[in-house]
Motif scaffolding. Structure first.
Motif, short mmCIF file in Angstrom:
data_model
loop_
_atom_site.label_atom_id
_atom_site.label_comp_id
_atom_site.label_asym_id
_atom_site.label_seq_id
_atom_site.Cartn_x
_atom_site.Cartn_y
_atom_site.Cartn_z
N LEU B 12 -18.52 1.96 -7.69
CA LEU B 12 -18.71 0.63 -7.28
C LEU B 12 -20.30 1.62 -8.53
O LEU B 12 -21.42 1.41 -8.90
CB LEU B 12 -19.46 0.85 -5.60
CG LEU B 12 -18.63 0.16 -5.31
CD1 LEU B 12 -19.79 0.26 -3.49
CD2 LEU B 12 -19.13 -0.78 -4.98
N ARG B 13 -20.35 3.55 -8.03
CA ARG B 13 -21.08 3.96 -8.64
C ARG B 13 -20.58 3.89 -10.30
O ARG B 13 -21.57 3.73 -11.21
CB ARG B 13 -20.90 5.44 -9.52
CG ARG B 13 -21.75 6.19 -7.77
CD ARG B 13 -21.33 7.45 -7.06
NE ARG B 13 -21.93 7.76 -5.60
CZ ARG B 13 -21.41 8.86 -4.99
NH1 ARG B 13 -20.32 8.79 -5.11
NH2 ARG B 13 -21.92 9.00 -4.31
N ARG B 15 -20.55 0.99 -11.55
CA ARG B 15 -20.16 0.07 -12.26
C ARG B 15 -21.67 -0.37 -12.34
O ARG B 15 -22.54 -1.72 -12.24
CB ARG B 15 -20.00 -1.22 -11.56
CG ARG B 15 -18.22 -1.49 -11.74
CD ARG B 15 -17.67 -2.65 -10.63
NE ARG B 15 -16.02 -2.32 -11.06
CZ ARG B 15 -15.46 -3.32 -11.06
NH1 ARG B 15 -16.13 -4.15 -10.64
NH2 ARG B 15 -14.17 -2.84 -11.05
N LEU B 17 -23.79 0.17 -9.63
CA LEU B 17 -24.18 -0.04 -7.76
C LEU B 17 -23.89 0.50 -6.22
O LEU B 17 -24.16 -0.18 -5.50
CB LEU B 17 -22.84 -1.63 -7.31
CG LEU B 17 -22.61 -2.84 -8.63
CD1 LEU B 17 -21.41 -3.51 -8.53
CD2 LEU B 17 -23.99 -4.12 -8.51
N ALA B 18 -23.91 1.77 -6.73
CA ALA B 18 -24.39 2.86 -5.49
C ALA B 18 -24.89 3.36 -6.37
O ALA B 18 -24.41 4.76 -7.08
CB ALA B 18 -23.32 3.19 -4.88
#
Lengths: 345, 334
Positions: B12-13, B15, B17-18
């Motif tokens: 997620l990181r 991308r 997103l986190a």
């Protein structure tokens, strides 16, 4: 990945909606189109077979009166032979094998019932179930499957329940037992011991080369039945139950029943605390003894005033709170994950 | 497929997103899921303790009239809420809180029922109050087990409200003039009004899982989903006409459509099964399968039709289902 883990990630990292959607997809937690497709096929197939099979059974039942004795036997025996044939043709682990053996087990009972009905053997229903269990045992061995064993154990348990629980005090067998001074509570320990023995055996088999025979859910099912009988035996011992023996003669016997069940519970608790791999037996032990102690309080207090009700409420709250506290402590300490364990079983 | 939380965070990181670190105070350690058998033990013990507690409260305070009972109920619910609030981990006093809440709910229902719904439509009125109360408790009570139980009881209250509000009367209220038979259309409409919304809510909640997770409502919605699934699988029995439970072969029942109910319940259990699958809950999936099988075995004893018609219905249904499965399989193969 478990939903609780995803919930915590979403909360701790304040994940956005697209991030959570992606996380659900990447972790395989949310079924995608292919998974739904496979699920729908499995569900429709299983529901279709179950509906068609039940419809066929209903059809035979609806026309039962039209068949003569020979026709009835022929019908059941053809179905029986077909099931055995299918199991022979596609033996376990092919899914057809265990399914056919489950049906063969059930048809064995049907044949026995038909025999008893046609020739009026005078046998009791419990005798039918116990004979059924004995005759179907080879199928259970051949099935190599928890489902076939569960069917077999269900048949055996119905027989034991009928004998130990439903036969009235005037039945011949009870008269015989009463002559020996055996009370109801004591007799209920027999199915308790049979089921707990079965649970121990299958728990052992689960760790050997016969693991296919003994999934964890089957062990749990047998342990639950064993504790159910044990709990009822203790409750009958506390409340007095019924029997033709003189009540004073049963006092020592009832005390023995409670002591024996307590000893078995302690032994299982010690084994569970040593193994540290499943909290379920502890839940059974604790639940059983909460029930037994609550009935003891009800029987002792007679519930005539407010104090009795208050004590009971507090007892239930206190014991269940303590139970939840220690069980969750074990769940955390032993890193028990029921979902994963079930998947691996 | 990613199996660990660390890998997932990494992905997620990558991308964007986190965040790099947790926002705010992260909870210490992973959340331990309470196994179903611990929840079951607590729920049963708490419910029985609640009934004893209700008797104690009524013996102690002797509330005279519905108003006093209502006041006592509200105090008990407030006490339960307070205890849940101070014991968020649910370790020590949550069982006391659950018992207080059960006692409080009974007292409130008695108080309101006795005040507003005496006589006609008594059950429907009390069911409406129970529904509103349970929905409020799902939101208000900060406890997972309580929320699951409230969602299940809300389902049951809704089914009883529809049943007694729309087309039925209590068995004990029937007189000779009261017709036993209801029309099939009305009964089916009642069933659809009772259970299609439950299925619809489950569909929406499963479909919009990322939305409510992003809003931080997991603690409320997830246990409520469990209660709704159990309700859809089992509590449909509450919508079946009483005649459908008469297994003794009473001759005076002539309604052919009575046999429909167990099949509808079995279909509802299969709907619940799909919801359990969507939420990845294997324990609930097994429960739904057992419920569906029990409903089909009830069909064997269903009143109002011959066994031959039941048999034909099941065989046709089975053929249709197998045909649908075959079509799906063919569609999947290249």
């Amino acid at each position: 990945m478990k939903r609780s883990t995803l919930d915590q990630l979403a909360r701790d990292y304040r994940l956005s909606e697209p991030a959570i959607a992606l996380a659900l997809d990447l972790s395989g937690s949310r079924p995608d189109a292919a998974a739904w497709h496979a699920f729908a096929i499995r569900l429709l197939t299983a529901a279709g077979i179950a509906a068609a099979g039940a419809g066929a059974i209903f059809f035979v039942a609806a026309n039962w009166q039209q068949f003569g004795v020979i026709g009835r036997f022929a019908l059941l025996q053809i179905a029986f032979m077909a099931c055995v044939g299918v199991a022979w043709w596609r033996p376990p682990p092919h899914p057809f094998g265990p399914a056919a053996l489950v049906l063969a087990t059930l048809l064995t009972g049907g044949l026995l019932a038909l025999f008893g009905q046609s020739y009026q053997t005078g046998a009791d229903v419990y005798e039918l179930f116990l004979a059924w269990a004995a005759l179907a045992l080879p199928f259970a061995f051949a099935g190599c499957s928890g489902a076939v064993w569960a069917t077999w154990w269900s048949v055996l348990n119905v027989g034991l329940a009928l004998y130990c629980g439903w036969l009235g005090p005037n039945h011949f067998m009870w008269g015989w037992l009463d002559r020996w001074g055996v009370g109801k509570a004591m007799v209920l320990l027999v199915p308790c011991a049979v089921n707990l023995g079965g649970a121990a055996l299958f728990a052992y088999l689960g760790r050997t080369g016969y693991a296919d025979h003994a999934p964890r859910w089957l062990v749990r099912m047998l342990a639950t039945l064993g504790f159910l009988y044990g709990t009822v035996a203790c409750i009958v011992a506390i409340t007095g139950g019924w029997g033709r023996s003189v009540e004073s003669e049963l006092i020592g016997q009832n005390a023995f029943v409670i002591a024996a069940f307590a000893a078995v519970s302690t032994a299982i608790a010690v084994a569970t605390l040593r193994a540290k791999d499943d909290v379920f037996p502890m839940a059974l032990i604790i639940g059983s003894w909460i029930a037994i102690s609550t009935i003891f309080l009800v029987a002792t207090l007679k519930l005539r005033d407010i104090g009795g009700f208050f004590l009971l409420a507090m007892w239930l709250i206190g014991t269940s709170t303590g139970a939840a506290f220690v069980m969750m402590k074990w769940v955390r300490a032993w890193r028990v994950d029921d979902e994963d364990a079930e998947a691996n079983a | 497929m990613i199996a660990s939380a660390e890998q997932l965070l990494h992905e997620l990181r990558a991308r964007g997103l986190a965040a790099e670190g947790p926002a705010g105070d992260a909870l210490p350690g992973p959340i331990s899921n309470r196994p179903w058998y611990v929840g079951l033990l607590l729920g049963v013990a708490g419910w029985i303790a609640g009934v004893f507690l209700l008797i104690v409260v009524f013996l102690l305070f002797k509330p005279e009239g519905a108003g006093s009972a209502l006041a006592v109920g509200l105090v008990l619910l407030a006490a339960a809420w307070g205890l849940f609030k101070v014991d968020r981990e649910g370790a020590f006093v949550s069982q006391l809180a659950l018992a207080l809440s059960v006692a409080g709910q009974f007292a409130v229902l008695y108080g309101i029922g006795d005040t507003f719904f005496k006589g006609a439509r008594e059950i429907a009125g009390v069911a409406l109050v129970a529904l509103l109360l349970q929905v409020a408790l799902i939101v208000a009570m900060p406890n997972r087990l309580h929320r699951t139980m409230s969602a299940l009881f809300a389902c049951m209250a809704w089914a009883l409200l529809v049943r007694y509000g729309l087309w039925d009367q209590p068995e004990w209220g029937r007189t000779r003039e009261t017709p036993v038979a209801q029309s099939l259309g009305l009964a089916l409409l009642g069933w659809a009004i009772a259970w299609l919304p439950v299925g619809g809510v489950l569909y929406i909640l499963a479909h919009r899982e990322p939305t409510w997770m992003a809003q931080g409502r997991q603690a409320i919605v997830r246990p409520a989903i469990v209660g709704l699934i159990v309700g859809l699988a089992v509590a449909t029995l509450l919508s079946q006409p009483f005649d459908s439970f008469r297994w003794g072969g009473r001759a005076e029942v002539h309604q052919g459509w009575l046999a429909v109910w167990p099949l509808l319940s079995a279909l509802a259990a299969l709907g619940a099964l799909a919801a359990a699958f969507a939420m990845g809950n294997r324990g609930l999936t097994a429960m739904c399968v057992v419920a569906a099988l029990v409903h089909v075995s009830h069909f064997y004893y269903a009143m109002g039709t011959t066994l031959l018609i039941n048999s034909a219905t099941l065989i046709v249904l089975g053929a249709l289902l197998l045909g649908a499965a075959h079509r799906l399989r063919r569609k999947a193969s290249p």
